[in-house]
Motif scaffolding. Structure first.
Motif, short mmCIF file in Angstrom:
data_model
loop_
_atom_site.label_atom_id
_atom_site.label_comp_id
_atom_site.label_asym_id
_atom_site.label_seq_id
_atom_site.Cartn_x
_atom_site.Cartn_y
_atom_site.Cartn_z
N LEU A 143 8.69 12.52 6.67
CA LEU A 143 7.89 11.36 6.29
C LEU A 143 7.77 11.26 4.77
O LEU A 143 7.43 12.24 4.11
CB LEU A 143 6.49 11.44 6.90
N VAL A 144 8.04 10.08 4.24
CA VAL A 144 7.88 9.82 2.81
C VAL A 144 6.64 8.97 2.59
O VAL A 144 5.82 9.24 1.72
CB VAL A 144 9.13 9.11 2.22
N ASP A 145 6.48 7.92 3.40
CA ASP A 145 5.41 6.96 3.18
C ASP A 145 5.27 6.07 4.41
O ASP A 145 6.20 5.94 5.21
CB ASP A 145 5.75 6.08 1.97
N GLU A 146 4.10 5.44 4.54
CA GLU A 146 3.92 4.41 5.56
C GLU A 146 3.01 3.35 4.97
O GLU A 146 1.98 3.67 4.40
CB GLU A 146 3.33 4.99 6.84
N LYS A 147 3.44 2.10 5.08
CA LYS A 147 2.68 1.00 4.48
C LYS A 147 2.65 -0.19 5.44
O LYS A 147 3.38 -0.20 6.43
CB LYS A 147 3.32 0.57 3.15
N ILE A 148 1.83 -1.17 5.11
CA ILE A 148 1.66 -2.34 5.97
C ILE A 148 2.09 -3.60 5.22
O ILE A 148 1.74 -3.78 4.04
CB ILE A 148 0.19 -2.45 6.43
N THR A 149 2.85 -4.47 5.90
CA THR A 149 3.34 -5.68 5.24
C THR A 149 2.18 -6.58 4.82
O THR A 149 1.19 -6.72 5.54
CB THR A 149 4.30 -6.48 6.14
N ASP A 150 2.33 -7.17 3.64
CA ASP A 150 1.29 -8.06 3.10
C ASP A 150 1.39 -9.46 3.73
O ASP A 150 2.15 -9.67 4.66
CB ASP A 150 1.38 -8.11 1.56
#
Length: 114
Positions: free
Chosen positions: A37-44
């Motif tokens: 895992l590097v990162d997890e984000k949520i679409t704007d």
């Protein structure tokens, strides 16, 4: 930009961006063939994530983006064939990489954008 990787989800059945979807970024370890895992984000609100991978460091390698699209379809009462979508690609230099998906309930496409 200070970031090397961006992504975007567009619902082509409606012609609208898909906001509020989680996208997970992992990097492949070629030695032991595992993902980390590097990162997890949520679409704007525009269906975008613009700030994956700080470009201060070298990000060369193989990556996987996982788009967790199931909740989006459920929320809209749409039966979908794909519970989530994995896109694997390789970063080979310091250039910017834009990896979007165009999405519908029964198909998706991905490409290297700009």
């Amino acid at each position: 930009s200070n970031y090397q990787l961006s992504s975007h989800i567009l619902d082509v059945s409606k012609g609208v961006p898909v906001s509020g979807v989680s996208i997970k970024l992992e990097k492949y370890n070629e030695q032991n063939k595992t993902w980390h895992l590097v990162d997890e984000k949520i679409t704007d609100k525009n269906g975008r994530i613009t700030d994956f991978l700080n470009s201060e460091k070298s990000n060369i390698g193989i990556y996987r983006l996982t788009y967790f699209t199931n909740d989006y379809f459920k929320k809209n009462n749409i039966e979908s064939f794909y519970p989530f979508i994995d896109v694997v690609f390789q970063i080979k230099d310091q250039n910017h990489y834009h990896v979007p998906i165009t999405l519908s309930a029964f198909g998706y496409a991905t490409y290297r954008g700009n």
